[in-house]
Design a protein around this motif. Structure first.
Motif, mmCIF file in Angstrom:
data_model
loop_
_atom_site.group_PDB
_atom_site.id
_atom_site.type_symbol
_atom_site.label_atom_id
_atom_site.label_comp_id
_atom_site.label_asym_id
_atom_site.label_seq_id
_atom_site.Cartn_x
_atom_site.Cartn_y
_atom_site.Cartn_z
ATOM 1 N N GLY A 61 -2.097 2.333 12.157
ATOM 2 C CA GLY A 61 -2.175 2.937 13.215
ATOM 3 C C GLY A 61 -0.923 2.871 14.086
ATOM 4 N N ALA A 62 -0.030 1.824 13.786
ATOM 5 C CA ALA A 62 1.372 1.321 14.416
ATOM 6 C C ALA A 62 2.320 2.459 13.925
ATOM 7 C CB ALA A 62 1.750 0.047 14.339
ATOM 8 N N VAL A 63 2.238 2.979 12.498
ATOM 9 C CA VAL A 63 3.333 3.615 11.910
ATOM 10 C C VAL A 63 2.946 4.985 11.728
ATOM 11 C CG1 VAL A 63 4.283 1.433 10.940
ATOM 12 C CG2 VAL A 63 2.808 2.960 9.730
ATOM 13 N N ALA A 64 1.555 5.396 11.501
ATOM 14 C CA ALA A 64 1.418 6.681 11.133
ATOM 15 C C ALA A 64 0.354 7.384 12.048
ATOM 16 C CB ALA A 64 0.617 6.700 9.654
ATOM 17 N N GLY A 65 0.241 8.946 12.262
ATOM 18 C CA GLY A 65 -0.856 9.399 13.034
ATOM 19 C C GLY A 65 -1.539 10.336 12.235
ATOM 20 N N PRO A 66 -2.595 10.693 13.003
ATOM 21 C CA PRO A 66 -3.459 11.896 12.044
ATOM 22 C C PRO A 66 -2.760 12.921 11.228
ATOM 23 C CG PRO A 66 -4.355 11.324 14.108
ATOM 24 C CD PRO A 66 -3.037 10.618 14.233
ATOM 25 N N GLY A 67 -2.980 13.300 10.065
ATOM 26 C CA GLY A 67 -2.306 14.172 9.150
ATOM 27 C C GLY A 67 -1.061 13.693 8.503
ATOM 28 N N ASP A 68 -0.498 12.564 8.822
ATOM 29 C CA ASP A 68 0.426 12.137 7.955
ATOM 30 C C ASP A 68 0.148 11.509 6.626
ATOM 31 O OD1 ASP A 68 2.373 12.211 10.316
ATOM 32 O OD2 ASP A 68 2.281 10.201 10.610
ATOM 33 N N THR A 69 0.901 11.667 5.883
ATOM 34 C CA THR A 69 0.926 11.034 4.209
ATOM 35 C C THR A 69 1.288 9.898 4.326
ATOM 36 O OG1 THR A 69 1.249 13.335 3.664
ATOM 37 C CG2 THR A 69 1.864 11.513 2.271
ATOM 38 N N VAL A 70 0.489 8.968 3.352
ATOM 39 C CA VAL A 70 0.870 7.521 3.201
ATOM 40 C C VAL A 70 0.735 7.598 1.602
ATOM 41 C CG1 VAL A 70 -0.101 5.338 3.151
ATOM 42 C CG2 VAL A 70 -0.082 6.698 5.185
ATOM 43 N N ALA A 71 1.761 6.919 1.150
ATOM 44 C CA ALA A 71 1.841 6.754 -0.513
ATOM 45 C C ALA A 71 1.269 5.423 -0.918
ATOM 46 C CB ALA A 71 3.434 6.597 -0.816
ATOM 47 N N ILE A 72 0.333 5.579 -1.901
ATOM 48 C CA ILE A 72 -0.572 4.419 -2.215
ATOM 49 C C ILE A 72 -0.570 4.122 -3.810
ATOM 50 C CG2 ILE A 72 -1.960 4.581 -0.178
ATOM 51 C CD1 ILE A 72 -4.133 6.134 -2.201
ATOM 52 N N GLU A 73 -1.011 2.953 -4.297
ATOM 53 C CA GLU A 73 -1.105 2.655 -5.623
ATOM 54 C C GLU A 73 -2.379 3.605 -6.198
ATOM 55 O OE1 GLU A 73 -2.065 -1.017 -4.497
ATOM 56 O OE2 GLU A 73 0.085 -1.641 -5.728
ATOM 57 N N SER A 74 -2.566 3.910 -7.590
ATOM 58 C CA SER A 74 -3.591 4.652 -8.238
ATOM 59 C C SER A 74 -3.810 4.035 -9.186
ATOM 60 C CB SER A 74 -3.230 6.176 -8.091
ATOM 61 O OG SER A 74 -4.378 6.751 -8.736
ATOM 62 N N PRO A 75 -5.231 3.366 -9.424
ATOM 63 C CA PRO A 75 -6.326 3.311 -8.523
ATOM 64 C C PRO A 75 -5.876 2.221 -7.461
ATOM 65 C CG PRO A 75 -6.781 1.996 -10.455
ATOM 66 C CD PRO A 75 -5.423 2.812 -10.889
ATOM 67 N N THR A 76 -6.433 2.272 -6.245
ATOM 68 C CA THR A 76 -6.198 1.249 -5.373
ATOM 69 C C THR A 76 -7.574 0.734 -4.805
ATOM 70 O OG1 THR A 76 -5.056 0.943 -3.367
ATOM 71 C CG2 THR A 76 -6.168 2.893 -3.280
ATOM 72 N N TYR A 77 -7.299 -0.063 -3.635
ATOM 73 C CA TYR A 77 -8.526 -0.973 -3.060
ATOM 74 C C TYR A 77 -9.447 0.291 -2.210
ATOM 75 C CZ TYR A 77 -10.431 -3.429 0.774
ATOM 76 O OH TYR A 77 -11.398 -3.823 1.782
ATOM 77 N N ALA A 88 4.790 8.623 5.890
ATOM 78 C CA ALA A 88 4.883 7.911 7.106
ATOM 79 C C ALA A 88 5.017 6.294 6.870
ATOM 80 C CB ALA A 88 3.643 8.022 7.992
ATOM 81 N N ALA A 89 4.307 6.244 5.702
ATOM 82 C CA ALA A 89 4.382 4.608 5.234
ATOM 83 C C ALA A 89 4.009 4.655 3.573
ATOM 84 C CB ALA A 89 3.334 3.905 5.930
ATOM 85 N N CYS A 90 4.186 3.279 3.233
ATOM 86 C CA CYS A 90 3.630 3.040 1.434
ATOM 87 C C CYS A 90 2.942 1.951 1.807
ATOM 88 C CB CYS A 90 5.155 2.817 0.882
ATOM 89 S SG CYS A 90 4.737 2.714 -0.789
ATOM 90 N N VAL A 91 1.829 2.028 1.265
ATOM 91 C CA VAL A 91 0.790 0.721 1.474
ATOM 92 C C VAL A 91 0.706 0.212 0.017
ATOM 93 C CG1 VAL A 91 -1.354 -0.194 2.067
ATOM 94 C CG2 VAL A 91 -0.369 1.567 3.239
ATOM 95 N N LEU A 92 1.154 -0.861 -0.090
ATOM 96 C CA LEU A 92 1.121 -1.425 -1.824
ATOM 97 C C LEU A 92 0.641 -3.250 -1.616
ATOM 98 C CD1 LEU A 92 4.646 -0.735 -3.057
ATOM 99 C CD2 LEU A 92 2.557 0.374 -3.349
ATOM 100 N N SER A 93 -0.160 -3.493 -2.820
ATOM 101 C CA SER A 93 -0.322 -4.687 -2.773
ATOM 102 C C SER A 93 0.869 -5.648 -3.195
ATOM 103 C CB SER A 93 -1.271 -5.061 -4.166
ATOM 104 O OG SER A 93 -2.628 -4.550 -4.042
#
Ligand code: PLP
Length: 477
Positions: free
Chosen positions: A192-208, A248-253
């Motif tokens: 919520g602090a770094v991204a807003g609706p419609g933004d893209t976030v890069a994630i692992e695949s598969p992810t949690y 907007a952000a990258c979320v990783l383990s």
């Protein structure tokens, strides 16, 4: 650095593992007798036996009656590793909420063989000690704790959390830490602090799947990065994405991702941090499994490699100590202010008593010994589960080799339907998690995740084997 004192038998087991790793002990070689090792090392026969038995449970040694212990042969029947996932072609909106709610319901049903759960068996946690700490705090100072605590959380707990960060080489101050309702709230506040609706976030695949759920609720899109089952995401694929479109952000383990168990090597982590810094994209890291490593050292989280310059660190006690206490934390660095604003707006602060109970427990110093115990237990469970899978699932099955955490990820041939297996398994009283809920674009229908977080017993062993036979029957249809 995390260098807890090991028991004598653990020291011996580590020595043997090191000798196997460096080739001094090769597959098939016989170890010196228990008595000889006992004399050579000046330790009791029972201590040597304890070390040998532990390595036997992990599949590292095999015992031959009347003959002794041997280094296990490289298993010819060992299943291959799952494939590296494909890159997304574009970011997808996420629509997973109904599926997640249904699975959580099944995973918490005690009547089912628990191969779907994402938290350790209560018997493996320090429930009695925590209960006593909670009861003591309520009895002695109940009214003192029946208040709003400081917005960042109970100071004693924040101090203990900050002290623990020293173990992985990062200097945190208690003021850098904000206590949250589990890692789930930490991730929600960070996103919520770094991204807003419609933004893209890069994630692992598969992810949690819980992360996907949060992305959906926040109206964020997911770009799924190719992820290797051992080494984590493909940094080049992320570089190509960053050249092409705003992220907007990258979320990783940080380590041992859920469900693959993969961990990036330190060099890979450093180049990823440099890439994200060049593009001014923050990294949100999730370190809930970081303390559950099977090798000698805890992998460093990203925050310890960039000093927190561009990293928001999220974690909790849910996987190692107290899932029901809902105590997690975030160290948001440059984003601390918007994160705190959000925390105040959403829930003001966390309940005080669970924080006090965990702070009490950490202050006793008993957490390290507890962690050593559950690491050993999960490593053994994962090894046993792997053997049960090898013995019962179709020969084409591929299975992950996690170096921490407690999940195994299985990949079956492309046309296999893990949802059909799920329905059949539920009829037989077995729960697991089908693969499609680990992807925004609902890939991985031919995959499944099994959890080895429960005390190993006949019910679990039999559940895995029955599931394997069901998979064989489905594949043959
Ligand atoms: C990778 C990951 N992050 C976060 C969570 C949720 O943690 P918590 O219970 O602390 O909210 C889980 C739970 O399964 C998880 O696997």
């Amino acid at each position: 650095m995390d260098t807890p004192t090991l028991h004598r038998y653990e020291q011996l087991a580590e020595l043997i593992l090191g000798m196997i790793e460096n080739g001094a002990l090769a597959p098939g070689m016989r170890l010196p007798s228990v008595r000889t090792v006992s004399e050579q090392h000046g330790i009791s026969v029972s201590t040597v036996l304890q070390a040998f038995r532990m390595l036997e449970d992990r599949g590292v040694l095999v015992a031959r009656p009347q003959s002794g212990f041997y280094v296990a042969a490289a298993r010819s029947g060992a299943l291959a590793l799952p494939s590296t996932s494909r890159a997304s072609t574009k970011a997808s909106t996420v629509s997973i909420s109904g599926a997640v709610a249904a699975l959580i319901e099944h995973a918490s049903n005690p009547a089912l063989v628990p191969l779907g759960c994402a938290v350790p068996d209560a018997d493996l946690l320090q429930s009695t000690r925590l209960d006593s700490a909670l009861a003591r705090a309520a009895r002695q100072h109940g009214s003192r704790y029946n208040v709003y605590c400081p917005p960042r959380g109970e100071p004693r707990l924040r101090r203990e959390i900050a002290k623990r960060a020293m173990r992985f080489g990062h200097a945190l101050s208690p003021d850098d830490v904000l206590v949250t309702g589990g890692c789930t709230e930490a991730l929600t506040l960070a996103l919520g602090a770094v991204a807003g609706p419609g933004d893209t976030v890069a994630i692992e695949s598969p992810t949690y799947m819980g992360l996907l759920h949060t992305l959906e609720v926040l109206g964020l899109k997911a770009f799924e990065l190719p992820t290797d089952p051992q080494h984590g995401i493909d940094v080049d694929a992320l570089a190509r994405l960053l050249e092409r479109e705003p992220v907007a952000a990258c979320v990783l383990s940080s380590s041992f991702n859920n469900p693959l168990g993969s961990t990036m090597a330190e060099a890979g982590k450093r180049s990823l941090l440099a890439l994200l810094a060049r593009h001014a994209v923050p990294l949100i890291e999730d370190d809930v499994y970081g303390d559950i490593y099977f090798s000698r050292e805890r992998p460093k989280p990203f925050i310890a490699l960039d000093g927190g310059a561009n990293t928001i660190y999220c974690s909790s006690f849910s996987k190692s100590l107290a899932p029901g206490y809902r105590v997690g934390w975030i160290a948001a660095g440059a984003y601390a202010k918007p994160v705190l604003e959000r925390k105040l707006a959403f829930s003001l602060c966390c309940a005080v008593l669970p924080q006090v109970a965990i702070a009490d427990f950490l202050e006793t110093g008993a957490y390290e010994a507890h962690l050593r115990g559950i690491r050993r237990m999960f490593a053994e469970n994962v090894a046993r589960m792997t053997r049960a899978i090898e013995a019962s699932f179709p020969a084409e099955t591929k299975v992950s080799r996690p170096a921490g955490g407690f999940f195994l990820w299985l990949e079956l041939p492309k046309h296999f339907d893990s949802r059909a297996l799920f329905d059949k398994a539920l009829e037989q009283g077995i729960c697991f998690v089908p693969g499609d809920v680990f992807s925004a674009s609902r890939r991985f229908r031919n995959c499944l995740r099994l959890s080895a977080a429960h005390v190993w017993d006949d019910r679990i062993e039999d559940g895995v084997r029955r599931l394997g036979r069901l998979a064989q029957a489905l594949l043959a249809c």
